[in-house]
Each structure stands twice: as structure tokens, then as C-alpha cells.
Motif scaffolding. Structure first.
Motif, PDB file in Angstrom:
ATOM      1  N   TYR A 148     -24.199  -2.772   1.201  1.00  0.00           N
ATOM      2  CA  TYR A 148     -24.917  -1.735   1.955  1.00  0.00           C
ATOM      3  C   TYR A 148     -25.083  -0.477   1.102  1.00  0.00           C
ATOM      4  O   TYR A 148     -26.159   0.126   1.079  1.00  0.00           O
ATOM      5  CB  TYR A 148     -24.152  -1.406   3.240  1.00  0.00           C
ATOM      6  N   VAL A 149     -24.031  -0.095   0.398  1.00  0.00           N
ATOM      7  CA  VAL A 149     -24.090   1.089  -0.465  1.00  0.00           C
ATOM      8  C   VAL A 149     -25.108   0.875  -1.577  1.00  0.00           C
ATOM      9  O   VAL A 149     -25.922   1.764  -1.889  1.00  0.00           O
ATOM     10  CB  VAL A 149     -22.699   1.424  -1.043  1.00  0.00           C
ATOM     11  N   ALA A 150     -25.104  -0.298  -2.183  1.00  0.00           N
ATOM     12  CA  ALA A 150     -26.055  -0.600  -3.253  1.00  0.00           C
ATOM     13  C   ALA A 150     -27.492  -0.583  -2.742  1.00  0.00           C
ATOM     14  O   ALA A 150     -28.402  -0.078  -3.415  1.00  0.00           O
ATOM     15  CB  ALA A 150     -25.725  -1.952  -3.876  1.00  0.00           C
ATOM     16  N   VAL A 151     -27.698  -1.129  -1.556  1.00  0.00           N
ATOM     17  CA  VAL A 151     -29.037  -1.139  -0.957  1.00  0.00           C
ATOM     18  C   VAL A 151     -29.508   0.285  -0.695  1.00  0.00           C
ATOM     19  O   VAL A 151     -30.661   0.634  -0.970  1.00  0.00           O
ATOM     20  CB  VAL A 151     -29.044  -1.990   0.342  1.00  0.00           C
ATOM     21  N   MET A 152     -28.625   1.124  -0.177  1.00  0.00           N
ATOM     22  CA  MET A 152     -29.006   2.516   0.100  1.00  0.00           C
ATOM     23  C   MET A 152     -29.299   3.279  -1.188  1.00  0.00           C
ATOM     24  O   MET A 152     -30.247   4.072  -1.247  1.00  0.00           O
ATOM     25  CB  MET A 152     -27.906   3.214   0.899  1.00  0.00           C
ATOM     26  N   ILE A 153     -28.493   3.048  -2.228  1.00  0.00           N
ATOM     27  CA  ILE A 153     -28.747   3.703  -3.519  1.00  0.00           C
ATOM     28  C   ILE A 153     -30.091   3.250  -4.072  1.00  0.00           C
ATOM     29  O   ILE A 153     -30.881   4.061  -4.580  1.00  0.00           O
ATOM     30  CB  ILE A 153     -27.599   3.429  -4.503  1.00  0.00           C
ATOM     31  N   GLY A 154     -30.383   1.959  -3.951  1.00  0.00           N
ATOM     32  CA  GLY A 154     -31.676   1.440  -4.405  1.00  0.00           C
ATOM     33  C   GLY A 154     -32.834   2.038  -3.630  1.00  0.00           C
ATOM     34  O   GLY A 154     -33.868   2.400  -4.205  1.00  0.00           O
ATOM     35  N   ALA A 155     -32.688   2.157  -2.322  1.00  0.00           N
ATOM     36  CA  ALA A 155     -33.754   2.728  -1.501  1.00  0.00           C
ATOM     37  C   ALA A 155     -34.011   4.183  -1.873  1.00  0.00           C
ATOM     38  O   ALA A 155     -35.164   4.613  -1.996  1.00  0.00           O
ATOM     39  CB  ALA A 155     -33.403   2.608  -0.017  1.00  0.00           C
ATOM     40  N   VAL A 156     -32.938   4.926  -2.067  1.00  0.00           N
ATOM     41  CA  VAL A 156     -33.090   6.337  -2.452  1.00  0.00           C
ATOM     42  C   VAL A 156     -33.721   6.452  -3.830  1.00  0.00           C
ATOM     43  O   VAL A 156     -34.592   7.303  -4.067  1.00  0.00           O
ATOM     44  CB  VAL A 156     -31.729   7.073  -2.391  1.00  0.00           C
ATOM     45  N   ALA A 157     -33.311   5.586  -4.758  1.00  0.00           N
ATOM     46  CA  ALA A 157     -33.892   5.611  -6.104  1.00  0.00           C
ATOM     47  C   ALA A 157     -35.389   5.303  -6.047  1.00  0.00           C
ATOM     48  O   ALA A 157     -36.203   5.978  -6.698  1.00  0.00           O
ATOM     49  CB  ALA A 157     -33.172   4.621  -7.012  1.00  0.00           C
ATOM     50  N   PHE A 158     -35.769   4.268  -5.282  1.00  0.00           N
ATOM     51  CA  PHE A 158     -37.191   3.945  -5.134  1.00  0.00           C
ATOM     52  C   PHE A 158     -37.954   5.120  -4.543  1.00  0.00           C
ATOM     53  O   PHE A 158     -39.062   5.441  -4.985  1.00  0.00           O
ATOM     54  CB  PHE A 158     -37.378   2.718  -4.240  1.00  0.00           C
ATOM     55  N   LEU A 159     -37.369   5.750  -3.546  1.00  0.00           N
ATOM     56  CA  LEU A 159     -38.030   6.872  -2.887  1.00  0.00           C
ATOM     57  C   LEU A 159     -38.228   8.037  -3.842  1.00  0.00           C
ATOM     58  O   LEU A 159     -39.327   8.608  -3.924  1.00  0.00           O
ATOM     59  CB  LEU A 159     -37.235   7.309  -1.666  1.00  0.00           C
ATOM     60  N   VAL A 160     -37.199   8.385  -4.575  1.00  0.00           N
ATOM     61  CA  VAL A 160     -37.279   9.536  -5.488  1.00  0.00           C
ATOM     62  C   VAL A 160     -38.255   9.253  -6.630  1.00  0.00           C
ATOM     63  O   VAL A 160     -39.119  10.092  -6.949  1.00  0.00           O
ATOM     64  CB  VAL A 160     -35.877   9.894  -6.034  1.00  0.00           C
ATOM     65  N   ILE A 161     -38.143   8.078  -7.242  1.00  0.00           N
ATOM     66  CA  ILE A 161     -39.040   7.741  -8.354  1.00  0.00           C
ATOM     67  C   ILE A 161     -40.473   7.624  -7.864  1.00  0.00           C
ATOM     68  O   ILE A 161     -41.416   8.105  -8.511  1.00  0.00           O
ATOM     69  CB  ILE A 161     -38.569   6.452  -9.056  1.00  0.00           C
ATOM     70  N   GLY A 162     -40.669   6.993  -6.707  1.00  0.00           N
ATOM     71  CA  GLY A 162     -42.017   6.851  -6.154  1.00  0.00           C
ATOM     72  C   GLY A 162     -42.644   8.191  -5.825  1.00  0.00           C
ATOM     73  O   GLY A 162     -43.813   8.441  -6.143  1.00  0.00           O
ATOM     74  N   ALA A 163     -41.878   9.065  -5.192  1.00  0.00           N
ATOM     75  CA  ALA A 163     -42.411  10.399  -4.876  1.00  0.00           C
ATOM     76  C   ALA A 163     -42.712  11.173  -6.151  1.00  0.00           C
ATOM     77  O   ALA A 163     -43.722  11.892  -6.225  1.00  0.00           O
ATOM     78  CB  ALA A 163     -41.408  11.161  -4.008  1.00  0.00           C
ATOM     79  N   GLY A 164     -41.871  11.004  -7.161  1.00  0.00           N
ATOM     80  CA  GLY A 164     -42.128  11.662  -8.442  1.00  0.00           C
ATOM     81  C   GLY A 164     -43.411  11.163  -9.085  1.00  0.00           C
ATOM     82  O   GLY A 164     -44.193  11.949  -9.628  1.00  0.00           O
ATOM     83  N   LEU A 165     -43.637   9.851  -9.047  1.00  0.00           N
ATOM     84  CA  LEU A 165     -44.869   9.295  -9.614  1.00  0.00           C
ATOM     85  C   LEU A 165     -46.106   9.768  -8.858  1.00  0.00           C
ATOM     86  O   LEU A 165     -47.133  10.090  -9.471  1.00  0.00           O
ATOM     87  CB  LEU A 165     -44.812   7.767  -9.611  1.00  0.00           C
TER      88      LEU A 165
END
Length: 95
Positions: free
Chosen positions: A40-57
């Protein structure tokens, strides 16, 4: 193909990739209930990473579009000003 078109295509690709990563973050976050514990922690970290990188792009791509449009407007304004200027004629000085 000129450099301007390549930059516009590149910035469009950044925006599309960013939206896709934001969508993937949403999908991962939506399905987080299937995970438990460390997963669950890994999934949440992945979701946040996708969100931050996607918003940055998305932000970077839109910023590139803005810069390209601003540069094109400046070039067009300079071209218009150059066309509007009348040819200078020699003025005879009277004494």
C-alpha cells in the motif's frame, strides 16, 4: 521542418505525457484498496510520483507553448512594424 515546429511538437508531447501520468496516478490511487501493508505504501508513493511528474510535464509543456507563442508574436510585430514604416525621403533644408 523548422525549429519552431519541432519545439511546438515537443511541447505538445510533454503535455500529453503529463496528462497520461496524471491519469495513471488517478487509476493507481483509485485501486489502492486492493493493496495492504508495505505494498500500500509503495502504491501510494508511486501514485504521488506519477502525479508530481505528470503535473510538472503539463506545466513545462504549457510554459513552452507560452514562450513559443510570445516569441512568434514579437517576430510578427517586428515584421509588421518594418512593413508600416514609410521609406524616408530626403528633406531639403531651406535657409
Amino acid at each position: 521542418m523548422n525549429q519552431n515546429m519541432k519545439n511546438r511538437g515537443r511541447s505538445a508531447l510533454y503535455v500529453m505525457a503529463g496528462f497520461y501520468l496524471v491519469y495513471m496516478a488517478y487509476q493507481v490511487f483509485k485501486n489502492r484498496a486492493d493493496s495492504a501493508g508495505g505494498e500500500y505504501v509503495a502504491v501510494m508513493i508511486g501514485a504521488v510520483a506519477f502525479l508530481v511528474i505528470g503535473a510538472g510535464l503539463v506545466g513545462f509543456g504549457l510554459h513552452m507553448f507560452y514562450k513559443i507563442g510570445k516569441e512568434m508574436n514579437e517576430v510578427l510585430e517586428q515584421r509588421d512594424l518594418a512593413e508600416e514604416l514609410p521609406e524616408t525621403e530626403e528633406i531639403e533644408e531651406t535657409e
